[in-house]
Enzyme design. Structure first.
Site, PDB file in Angstrom:
ATOM      1  N   LYS A   1       0.713  15.069   9.624  1.00  0.00           N
ATOM      2  CA  LYS A   1       0.910  13.617   9.771  1.00  0.00           C
ATOM      3  C   LYS A   1      -0.472  12.968   9.653  1.00  0.00           C
ATOM      4  O   LYS A   1      -0.637  11.941   8.994  1.00  0.00           O
ATOM      5  CB  LYS A   1       1.538  13.297  11.138  1.00  0.00           C
ATOM      6  CG  LYS A   1       2.860  14.056  11.425  1.00  0.00           C
ATOM      7  CD  LYS A   1       3.430  13.701  12.789  1.00  0.00           C
ATOM      8  CE  LYS A   1       4.267  14.790  13.462  1.00  0.00           C
ATOM      9  NZ  LYS A   1       5.550  15.114  12.936  1.00  0.00           N
TER      10      LYS A   1
ATOM     11  N   HIS B   1       8.529  27.350  10.744  1.00  0.00           N
ATOM     12  CA  HIS B   1       7.528  26.289  10.855  1.00  0.00           C
ATOM     13  C   HIS B   1       6.139  26.911  11.058  1.00  0.00           C
ATOM     14  O   HIS B   1       5.864  27.480  12.110  1.00  0.00           O
ATOM     15  CB  HIS B   1       7.902  25.443  12.081  1.00  0.00           C
ATOM     16  CG  HIS B   1       7.013  24.282  12.327  1.00  0.00           C
ATOM     17  ND1 HIS B   1       7.024  23.152  11.544  1.00  0.00           N
ATOM     18  CD2 HIS B   1       6.091  24.053  13.292  1.00  0.00           C
ATOM     19  CE1 HIS B   1       6.153  22.287  12.025  1.00  0.00           C
ATOM     20  NE2 HIS B   1       5.571  22.809  13.083  1.00  0.00           N
TER      21      HIS B   1
ATOM     22  N   TRP C   1      14.138  20.898  11.761  1.00  0.00           N
ATOM     23  CA  TRP C   1      13.565  19.836  12.613  1.00  0.00           C
ATOM     24  C   TRP C   1      12.679  18.903  11.776  1.00  0.00           C
ATOM     25  O   TRP C   1      12.599  17.709  12.008  1.00  0.00           O
ATOM     26  CB  TRP C   1      12.760  20.531  13.719  1.00  0.00           C
ATOM     27  CG  TRP C   1      12.113  19.697  14.770  1.00  0.00           C
ATOM     28  CD1 TRP C   1      10.778  19.573  14.998  1.00  0.00           C
ATOM     29  CD2 TRP C   1      12.746  18.907  15.796  1.00  0.00           C
ATOM     30  NE1 TRP C   1      10.543  18.767  16.084  1.00  0.00           N
ATOM     31  CE2 TRP C   1      11.732  18.340  16.595  1.00  0.00           C
ATOM     32  CE3 TRP C   1      14.082  18.625  16.115  1.00  0.00           C
ATOM     33  CZ2 TRP C   1      11.998  17.510  17.687  1.00  0.00           C
ATOM     34  CZ3 TRP C   1      14.342  17.791  17.207  1.00  0.00           C
ATOM     35  CH2 TRP C   1      13.313  17.257  17.968  1.00  0.00           C
TER      36      TRP C   1
ATOM     37  N   SER D   1       1.960  20.176  10.232  1.00  0.00           N
ATOM     38  CA  SER D   1       2.784  19.569  11.268  1.00  0.00           C
ATOM     39  C   SER D   1       2.141  18.294  11.815  1.00  0.00           C
ATOM     40  O   SER D   1       1.892  17.380  11.055  1.00  0.00           O
ATOM     41  CB  SER D   1       3.053  20.601  12.362  1.00  0.00           C
ATOM     42  OG  SER D   1       4.221  20.255  13.028  1.00  0.00           O
TER      43      SER D   1
HETATM   44  C1  GTR Z   1       6.837  19.369  17.344  1.00  0.00           C
HETATM   45  C2  GTR Z   1       6.959  17.945  16.966  1.00  0.00           C
HETATM   46  C3  GTR Z   1       6.818  17.838  15.482  1.00  0.00           C
HETATM   47  C4  GTR Z   1       5.618  18.599  14.969  1.00  0.00           C
HETATM   48  C5  GTR Z   1       5.356  19.885  15.702  1.00  0.00           C
HETATM   49  C6  GTR Z   1       3.995  20.535  15.495  1.00  0.00           C
HETATM   50  O1  GTR Z   1       7.118  19.642  18.642  1.00  0.00           O
HETATM   51  O2  GTR Z   1       8.196  17.456  17.403  1.00  0.00           O
HETATM   52  O3  GTR Z   1       6.802  16.487  15.073  1.00  0.00           O
HETATM   53  O4  GTR Z   1       4.510  17.816  14.939  1.00  0.00           O
HETATM   54  O5  GTR Z   1       5.509  19.754  17.063  1.00  0.00           O
HETATM   55  O6  GTR Z   1       2.971  19.851  15.433  1.00  0.00           O
HETATM   56  O7  GTR Z   1       3.955  21.759  15.402  1.00  0.00           O
END
Ligand code: GTR
Length: 394
Positions: A234, A372, A321, A230
């Site tokens: 990045k 996620h 998402w 996540s």
């Molecule tokens: C979310 C964010 C994502 C992702 C995520 C995470 O809230 O919008 O871009 O990075 O967090 O890191 O779990």
């Protein structure tokens, strides 16, 4: 009056929820910036031109408009082993806890590296390095607590060293306090619209760990995979783009401003991420809120920067998402840069079915069933991906 205010708030909320697109038929028509055309309009059709002209240009576009500059110099670096256990994990591995101290401009950061190296395996060994964006308990060096987020035993059993550091050692993941870390060493970055912010700081941490790996005779620094989930995913992409020493890049569920294309405007958008996490990316990036088409880059170009080194990106089926299709398409659109190196990816034309990993390919991908997260399923495929690439190089 009170009821009226409540109604207005409710209406605004509904409008913003509706604005989030999860409907493929509502993805706008878009044209991706051509990764193989220079800013002055020349077509890039060979590796030398990519490396000398276009790659530096694309890297700079990402620095100036998205992730910020990546400071490469510092005054000094010091490594000290703070804890060692030659027979950790019931004798399967050696534990080393390494304190990496980086000094610059009379300030310093302390990166706490946790590293397990398999015993009874010929050294040096290849390694996986996780940029840990979740709780430190996920990487418990005592192994009292175990977590699928960092299944260290599984990596050791597969013959790999496994390492992790926590993002907050470099930059707290917090709007108010993110500057209380590596950015104190580079104050000019904070002042600049194209300066480094939190994601850049985390990526920088991975490079300082790589500096250490180059000094550790147990680790094959030519075979280090940088892994992130996540927001950490990045950072793993940005780390591998900036630092060519990483042999493999793995980006798990990284979504917007990670591996997914921004122009699809599916799931999270630049305006969302810049509003909730204004400290992740540079100030210039805010100009592209709701204006994806004006960005001189899109995320396929970030993946292209890593070529010819293998990149594996993942998604989870319920994590819309993070735009699973947009992630796959980002990889697909990076293929032409890998082709300049004579590398043909084995990605299919369209996203593969759920739980159908594409492993034997310079550009790898899977969309796991579920939420996620970073799981054993994900890691088991990272191992297969690394096995494939390291074996084919022998
Ligand atoms: C979310 C964010 C994502 C992702 C995520 C995470 O809230 O919008 O871009 O990075 O967090 O890191 O779990």
């Amino acid at each position: 009056m009170k009821i009226l205010i409540i109604l207005i708030v409710l209406m605004l909320f509904t409008v913003s929820v509706q604005a989030q697109n999860y409907d493929e038929s509502k993805v706008p028509e878009y044209v991706l910036p051509d990764v193989l055309k220079t800013t002055s309009g020349n077509v890039v059709d060979n590796k030398a031109m990519w490396e000398k002209v276009r790659r530096p240009e694309v890297l700079q576009l990402f620095e100036n408009n998205v992730y910020g500059q990546m400071p490469k110099s510092f005054d000094s670096i010091r490594y000290s082993i703070t804890n060692k256990d030659a027979s950790a994990m019931n004798g399967k591995a050696q534990l080393k806890q390494v304190l990496i101290e980086v000094f610059n401009n009379s300030k310093s950061v302390k990166i706490n590296l946790i590293l397990f190296v398999p015993n009874n395996v010929k050294k040096p060994v290849p390694a996986f390095l996780l940029i840990n964006n979740r709780g430190r308990s996920n990487t418990d060096p005592s192994r009292v607590m175990k977590s699928d987020f960092w299944p260290a035993e599984m990596l050791i059993d597969s013959g790999y060293a496994i390492a992790a550091f926590h993002v907050s050692d470099l930059a707290p993941d917090n709007k108010e306090t993110f500057g209380n870390g590596v950015l104190q060493m580079y104050p000019e970055q904070l002042a600049a619209d194209n300066g480094m912010r939190a994601i850049g700081a985390w990526a920088l941490g991975a490079s300082r760990v790589m500096d250490y790996f180059e000094k550790d005779a147990d680790i094959n620094a030519q075979k280090v995979a940088v892994v992130g989930h996540s927001r950490g995913g990045k950072a793993s992409l940005w780390a591998a783009a900036e630092d060519k020493r990483f042999a493999i890049c793995i980006s798990n569920c990284s979504g917007n401003t990670g591996a997914a294309l921004s122009r699809r405007q599916f799931g999270e958008r630049i305006s969302n991420i810049n509003t909730t996490f204004p400290y992740w990316f540079n100030t210039n990036y805010k100009k592209f809120n709701d204006k994806e088409d004006l960005l001189p880059v899109d995320q396929h170009m970030l993946i292209s920067l890593i070529a010819p080194r293998p990149v594996y990106a993942t998604n989870a089926s319920k994590d819309l998402w993070a735009d699973p299709k947009g992630t796959f398409m980002s990889l697909k659109n990076a293929e032409k840069v890998f082709a300049l190196y004579g590398i043909k990816s084995n990605l299919p034309a369209n996203p593969p079915e759920i739980n159908n990993p594409v492993i034997n390919s310079a550009l790898g991908y899977h969309n796991r069933e579920g939420e996620h997260n970073l799981t054993m399923y994900d890691w088991s495929n990272f191992i297969k991906f690394a096995n494939y690439h390291y074996k084919s190089k022998k």
